[in-house]
Design a protein around this motif. Structure first.
Motif, short mmCIF file in Angstrom:
data_model
loop_
_atom_site.label_atom_id
_atom_site.label_comp_id
_atom_site.label_asym_id
_atom_site.label_seq_id
_atom_site.Cartn_x
_atom_site.Cartn_y
_atom_site.Cartn_z
N LYS A 160 12.17 -4.41 109.11
CA LYS A 160 10.84 -5.03 109.01
C LYS A 160 11.15 -5.04 111.08
O LYS A 160 11.73 -4.58 111.95
N THR A 205 15.09 -6.25 103.37
CA THR A 205 14.23 -5.50 104.56
C THR A 205 14.87 -5.89 106.13
O THR A 205 14.12 -4.92 106.97
N THR A 251 15.40 -11.32 100.06
CA THR A 251 15.33 -10.05 101.11
C THR A 251 15.49 -10.20 102.66
O THR A 251 15.41 -8.63 102.93
N ASN A 252 16.31 -10.72 103.19
CA ASN A 252 16.96 -10.07 104.56
C ASN A 252 17.35 -9.00 104.33
O ASN A 252 17.73 -8.16 105.32
N ASN A 289 6.65 -3.86 96.52
CA ASN A 289 5.45 -3.27 97.51
C ASN A 289 6.18 -4.08 98.21
O ASN A 289 6.75 -5.46 98.57
N GLU A 290 6.26 -4.17 99.89
CA GLU A 290 6.55 -5.06 100.53
C GLU A 290 5.88 -6.17 101.27
O GLU A 290 6.49 -7.41 101.32
N SER A 291 4.58 -6.35 100.55
CA SER A 291 4.21 -7.76 100.63
C SER A 291 5.11 -8.87 99.63
O SER A 291 4.62 -10.29 99.46
N LYS A 292 6.15 -7.93 98.70
CA LYS A 292 6.14 -9.58 97.90
C LYS A 292 7.37 -10.11 98.10
O LYS A 292 7.84 -10.44 97.52
N PHE A 293 7.83 -9.90 99.21
CA PHE A 293 9.21 -10.35 100.67
C PHE A 293 7.92 -11.15 100.52
O PHE A 293 8.96 -11.18 101.82
N THR A 294 8.18 -12.76 100.32
CA THR A 294 7.69 -13.38 100.99
C THR A 294 8.69 -14.69 100.89
O THR A 294 8.81 -15.59 101.32
N ARG A 295 9.89 -14.73 99.85
CA ARG A 295 10.88 -15.25 100.25
C ARG A 295 12.44 -15.27 99.86
O ARG A 295 12.41 -13.68 100.05
#
Length: 614
Positions: A418, A414, A410-411, A386-392
């Motif tokens: 993004k 996304t 992450t980068n 899920n997109e919300s998991k990419f916080t770090r």
């Protein structure tokens, strides 16, 4: 069960009936229903809402007692439906009788309907276009007829819903019937049965064989089928019927090209029809179909399109719970342009939001990414996160099994998809935003005039399709603003309003200040707003929402985009509020209350207070 959930309501009550229960023990009946529950895939929590142990019945021969209980259960369910007891205009009963009388004709024109309306007495007839649209929408909603208030379709009303459904059922006839009845079109049907490409001559042959008046109404039927996403027009002589496509996706054909990461739209329950209609809509944009020699690359679960820049290509695929996107280029030394991915994502999400609206709000989706660039529509190769998991910046993949764990940047995952960061405020844009706010306020203060007269003063065209007077006024003022970008708007606005004998509205041009509208007794007034408030506002503001969100700072261009992408009013309100928060990130409770106070909607403030006090 999935069809009920997708096409009906997420709370639609289901009654389970087991027949031929004579000579069965109570234990055998209980085991039967347990097996039924297992086959209904009860692991999906959303499907459990439809089932109740009190609504299951085993009916046997001469079992009058169980039959009476079933009848009582049906009556109980019907009495609890949302529309039960709803008062309807008396004239609608006259129209229902008229529709039944004309049903044998299958299709009715809007002009014929208006002619019938003119025969009714003054107290019963419908007097406005809006009244006629509301009546047609009601009978459309209860499946009495089919009608869409859209360009080209608006003038056509399908009276016999089953006849229309049979028209499509006959097109997708089974193989045995085709071999027997369509011998002269064997090659055309074989191609249709494999690829979903329907030749015009084959269509005419199928409908001529059934002789149910389909050919007489062919153009109207095909327009409605396109609207419903059952097929898409490829050329004047060919349509694409997604549900007939049996071609398997050749994974290896596309895996060697330079490609983006994989964007996913995850559904609790994915209606297959949404994917098919997405493909059909993309064909109508039109996006060109990627070709494999002379054959188009449209497969059973994957479609490949050429983006409009003729350089990027789009893989669009379906799994049991996701729709997946990946962009690739055929230049082996080339790279995928991130801006193209952004544009593709925006277009696809716009289409999906519109399509999901037609499934009674039960087909909402979440954005996610595959944990690796490889594995398009292949759950074994890579996992969905899920997109919300990419916080770090970096983290271990949470979805892959222990034996296949790997780090994620992450980068890297996304960056293709993004959304771009907000740009610095443009003074010119801020000025236009402030002007739109003034126009919005002025439109609420107009009195004793007509839109036609105002349009003449501002030298713009009146928008006759807007029902709400105040909204019509705003659209007139907004057209004037866009038409005259380089004038002193405030002075000119004051001058024209006074000339139009609207001095009271003219006073607000210079004196309006949102800060003047204070609200007391608001718990934590500076606290940011959330989706909880938006759900309440969506229920209370279907009529005033455009003025409300403009008072909060939403631009008109954003509103127009939302109106284009969403059909249902509550969905429009909710999305407009989300967009307002995105454009105005400091939005707080006091801001909501100031706007509601200006609109004299204290009832909404009172509805919000229990949430804020909890």
């Amino acid at each position: 069960m999935k069809s009920i959930h997708q096409y009906g309501s997420d709370k639609a009550p289901v009654i389970l009936v087991g027949t031929h229960s004579e000579n069965k023990t109570e234990k055998e009946k209980e085991l039967f229903f347990r097996e039924v529950w297992k086959t209904l895939d009860m692991k999906k929590k959303s499907l459990k809402k439809h089932i109740d142990v009190k609504r299951r019945f085993a009916i046997g021969f001469h079992d009058n007692e169980s039959l009476e209980k079933l009848k009582m259960s049906i009556a109980d369910v019907v009495c609890k439906l949302d529309h039960w007891g709803e008062e309807l205009p008396q004239s609608w009963a006259m129209f229902e009788t008229f529709f039944q009388e004309k049903k044998i004709r299958k299709i009715l024109s809007r002009g014929e309907l208006q002619s019938f309306n003119e025969t009714l007495t003054e107290g019963i007839k419908l007097h406005t276009i809006e009244d006629m649209d509301a009546m047609l929408q009601f009978f459309h909603d209860i499946r009495e007829l089919i009608h869409f208030n859209h360009q080209f379709l608006n003038e056509v009303i399908i009276l016999d819903v089953q006849w229309f459904a049979d028209a499509f059922r006959n097109v997708i006839t089974d193989k045995n019937h085709a071999q027997e009845d369509l011998f002269d079109f064997a090659s055309e049907w074989d191609k249709f049965n494999e690829t979903g490409e329907l030749d015009k001559a084959l269509l005419c042959a199928i409908w001529r064989m059934n002789n149910n008046g389909y050919l007489e109404h062919k153009e109207n039927i095909m327009m409605y089928m396109e609207k419903l996403g059952l097929l898409a027009k490829m050329s004047d002589k060919t349509w694409y019927v997604p549900c007939m496509n049996k071609m398997q996706f050749p994974v290896d054909c596309f895996s060697s090209y330079p490609a983006s990461t994989i964007l996913c739209y995850t559904f609790d329950i994915l209606p297959v029809e949404i994917f098919h209609r997405l493909v059909a809509t993309c064909m109508q944009i039109p996006w060109e179909i990627f070709s494999d020699e002379e054959r188009g690359c449209i497969y059973q679960t994957v479609a490949v399109f050429v983006f409009h820049d003729q350089r990027h290509n789009v893989l669009m695929g379906m799994t049991q719970t996701e729709i997946q996107l990946q962009v690739f280029v055929t230049d082996e030394e080339g790279e995928v342009d991130i801006s193209a991915c952004h544009e593709i994502r925006e277009k696809i999400e716009s289409i999906l939001n519109n399509l999901a609206d037609t499934f009674q709000n039960n087909s909402g989706f979440h954005v996610a990414f595959k944990c690796k660039p490889a594995g398009f529509c292949d759950s074994k190769e890579s996992s969905v996160i899920n997109e919300s998991k990419f916080t770090r910046a970096t983290f271990q993949c949470p979805s892959c099994p222990a034996s296949k764990k790997h780090p994620i940047n992450t980068n890297d995952i996304t960056k293709y998809w993004k959304k771009e960061l907000q740009k610095k405020p443009d003074p010119k844009e801020e000025n236009i935003s402030a002007l739109e706010l003034i126009l919005n306020v002025v439109s609420k203060k107009m009195r004793d005039t007509t839109c036609c007269l105002l349009a003449s003063y501002f030298e713009v065209a009146e928008d006759i399709f807007i029902r709400n007077f105040e909204e019509q006024v705003f659209r007139i003022l907004y057209k004037w603003l866009c038409k005259n970008p380089n004038i002193d708007h405030l002075n000119e606005l004051e001058r024209i309003l006074n000339e139009a004998d609207q001095g009271r509205a003219a006073e607000y041009v210079r004196t309006f200040n949102m800060a003047d509208f204070q609200c007391r007794d608001i718990p934590s007034p500076s606290l940011s707003v959330s989706e909880k408030e938006f759900h309440i506002l969506s229920q209370y503001l279907p009529k005033d929402y455009t003025h409300f969100v403009r008072l909060l700072g939403l631009r008109q261009r954003s509103l127009e985009k939302i109106e284009e992408n969403f059909q249902k009013i509550e969905k429009r309100v909710y999305e407009a509020l989300l967009q307002t928060r995105e454009e105005c990130p400091t939005l707080c409770r006091q801001d909501l209350c100031r706007a509601l106070t200006f609109l004299e909607r204290n009832d909404v403030i009172e509805a919000l207070k229990p949430l804020w006090k909890s």
